[in-house]
Design an enzyme around this catalytic site. Structure first.
Site, short mmCIF file in Angstrom:
data_model
loop_
_atom_site.label_atom_id
_atom_site.label_comp_id
_atom_site.label_asym_id
_atom_site.label_seq_id
_atom_site.Cartn_x
_atom_site.Cartn_y
_atom_site.Cartn_z
N LYS A 1 43.84 30.97 39.16
CA LYS A 1 44.41 30.27 38.01
C LYS A 1 45.61 29.41 38.38
O LYS A 1 45.91 28.44 37.70
CB LYS A 1 44.74 31.23 36.87
CG LYS A 1 45.61 32.41 37.18
CD LYS A 1 45.88 33.21 35.90
CE LYS A 1 45.54 34.67 36.06
NZ LYS A 1 46.21 35.35 37.16
N LYS B 1 39.18 31.40 47.07
CA LYS B 1 38.80 31.99 45.78
C LYS B 1 39.26 31.12 44.62
O LYS B 1 40.24 30.37 44.74
CB LYS B 1 39.35 33.41 45.65
CG LYS B 1 40.82 33.50 45.37
CD LYS B 1 41.20 34.88 44.86
CE LYS B 1 42.66 34.86 44.45
NZ LYS B 1 43.07 35.87 43.52
N LYS C 1 50.21 33.16 50.27
CA LYS C 1 51.07 32.50 49.29
C LYS C 1 52.39 32.01 49.88
O LYS C 1 53.01 31.10 49.35
CB LYS C 1 51.33 33.44 48.10
CG LYS C 1 50.09 33.62 47.23
CD LYS C 1 50.42 34.16 45.86
CE LYS C 1 49.17 34.08 44.98
NZ LYS C 1 49.34 34.61 43.65
N1 AQP Z 1 38.23 34.48 42.15
C1 AQP Z 1 38.21 35.74 41.73
N2 AQP Z 1 37.07 36.46 41.82
C2 AQP Z 1 37.02 37.74 41.36
N3 AQP Z 1 38.09 38.37 40.80
C3 AQP Z 1 39.24 37.68 40.68
N4 AQP Z 1 40.45 38.01 40.20
C4 AQP Z 1 41.28 36.96 40.32
N5 AQP Z 1 40.63 35.92 40.90
C5 AQP Z 1 39.37 36.35 41.14
C6 AQP Z 1 40.77 39.30 39.60
O1 AQP Z 1 41.44 39.05 38.37
C7 AQP Z 1 42.38 40.10 38.13
C8 AQP Z 1 43.71 39.53 37.71
O2 AQP Z 1 44.32 38.94 38.81
P1 AQP Z 1 45.86 38.56 38.81
O3 AQP Z 1 46.13 37.67 37.68
O4 AQP Z 1 46.72 39.77 38.82
O5 AQP Z 1 46.12 37.87 40.17
P2 AQP Z 1 45.19 37.26 41.22
O6 AQP Z 1 44.24 38.26 41.77
O7 AQP Z 1 46.08 36.63 42.24
O8 AQP Z 1 44.40 36.20 40.34
P3 AQP Z 1 44.52 34.64 40.36
O9 AQP Z 1 43.70 34.15 39.22
O10 AQP Z 1 44.20 34.10 41.71
O11 AQP Z 1 46.03 34.43 40.00
P4 AQP Z 1 47.15 33.65 40.81
O12 AQP Z 1 46.67 32.24 40.84
O13 AQP Z 1 48.38 33.84 39.99
O14 AQP Z 1 47.26 34.25 42.17
C9 AQP Z 1 42.45 40.93 39.41
O15 AQP Z 1 41.76 42.13 39.23
C10 AQP Z 1 41.78 40.07 40.44
O16 AQP Z 1 41.13 40.84 41.42
#
Ligand code: AQP
Length: 334
Positions: free
Chosen positions: A195, A192, A111
């Site tokens: 969001k 991956k 990031k």
């Molecule tokens: N692509 C993914 N596959 C499986 N699990 C996922 N998670 C996120 N993306 C995937 C799981 O969702 C939960 C919430 O995650 P988060 O919102 O705390 O942050 P993150 O893991 O960084 O998810 P994002 O969607 O990628 O958010 P941003 O874009 O803000 O970084 C976690 O349990 C994560 O493992």
């Protein structure tokens, strides 16, 4: 009953990755665990935010947690910033963690890569996450594969603190799902699905209607050799589709692969299975939008229930470190 804790950042529209990797397991855990789930709004401050958007995303996140099937009678749903012990414990743990271990965090490297300025909060984010978990003395933390390293850090900090200052925290285990633990972007299967990363065709939203899901799956990147087999390294796009169908139908991707000889047939079934999987979520979400006072009540009650568990853990940690208790509390104890 064993306790679980997990959180989700209100950093954009929830994705299929969030659902398959985390949220649907949260729903199962509420049946036989003492489950705490939070919208981790403080984590969203680690990157650029627009206050209006953050407010909307946080409410959206709460609505989505209810829409996926979390039931406030079976679990505690709350917003992280409503429970002040999260930031208070973070400081105690920042003074337990080292720069070296935070520098090794893959998500920080990804990031911060190429950014002109990087917020200190992005660097210390895993410590806030450790505080989220340790405050509730969680036995297990249901997370997708991408969060495993942060969970390891939480374990390490708990162990270190306990060794130095006496038994204070429960050392949590990661509960990473077998299938679809890492859902990849449909257009860029090497990264991956996320969001906060702009990829209109590569990301399936939790609330996407069937037509959008079908369009995105049909356009998903595969390869040219035409053979249906599960090989994440050589055939990442196809493997992702097999993982998705496996995740949606509770099978292994290898089993799923045996049923197909053509990519088109596989894509057709992936789109159908995902549309069916997400349809009830979308329907519940629409119904909830007409009942925002109910969502407010859920969050108010959730914050009170969370605080009841978090406050004594914080007090115990502060005491173990030698911080004086609040004088009024000290008088109460006399
Ligand atoms: N692509 C993914 N596959 C499986 N699990 C996922 N998670 C996120 N993306 C995937 C799981 O969702 C939960 C919430 O995650 P988060 O919102 O705390 O942050 P993150 O893991 O960084 O998810 P994002 O969607 O990628 O958010 P941003 O874009 O803000 O970084 C976690 O349990 C994560 O493992």
């Amino acid at each position: 009953m064993k306790r679980v804790l997990s959180g989700i950042t209100p950093s954009g529209d929830f994705t299929l990755g969030n659902y398959l990797g985390a949220l649907r397991h949260w729903v199962s855990f509420q049946e036989d665990h003492d489950a705490f789930y939070c919208v981790v709004d403080l984590h969203a401050l680690t990157t650029d935010i627009d206050p209006v958007v953050l407010r909307r995303n946080s409410l959206d996140a709460a609505l989505n947690l209810l829409a996926v099937g979390l039931d406030p009678r079976r679990c505690t749903i709350f917003v992280q910033s409503h429970v002040p012990e999260h930031t208070r414990l973070t400081w105690l743990l920042e003074c337990t963690a080292t720069m070296g271990e935070l520098r090794r965090m893959t998500q920080f490297k990804e990031k911060s890569h190429g950014q002109e300025t990087v917020r200190a909060g992005l660097f210390t984010y895993p410590v806030l996450m450790a505080a989220d978990i340790l405050l509730y003395r969680a036995d297990a933390v249901p997370v997708g594969e991408d969060q495993r390293q942060h969970l390891e850090l939480a374990r390490e900090l708990a162990l270190r603190f306990n060794n130095r200052y006496g038994e204070t925290f429960t050392v949590p285990e990661a509960a990473v799902p077998g299938a679809a633990a890492r859902v990849m972007d449909l257009q860029h299967p090497e990264r991956k699905m996320s969001k906060s990363v702009e990829s209109p065709l590569g990301t399936i939203g939790l609330l996407d209607p069937a037509e959008a899901i079908t369009r995105k799956v049909r356009k998903a990147v595969t390869d040219t050799d035409g053979e249906v087999r599960y090989d994440r390294a050589a055939k990442p796009g196809l493997a992702n589709l097999l993982d998705l169908l496996a995740g949606a139908t509770d099978r292994t991707p290898q089993e799923v692969a045996k049923g197909y000889t053509r990519y088109g047939d596989l894509k057709h079934d992936v789109a159908e299975a995902l549309s069916e999987l997400l349809r009830p979520v979308r329907e519940r979400r629409m119904a909830l939008e007409d009942d925002l006072p109910y969502v407010d009540t859920v969050l108010a009650e959730g914050a009170a229930a969370a605080h009841e568990v978090a406050a004594p853990t914080y007090a115990k940690a502060a005491d173990a470190l030698g911080l004086l208790p609040l004088p009024s509390l000290a008088r109460d104890e006399d």
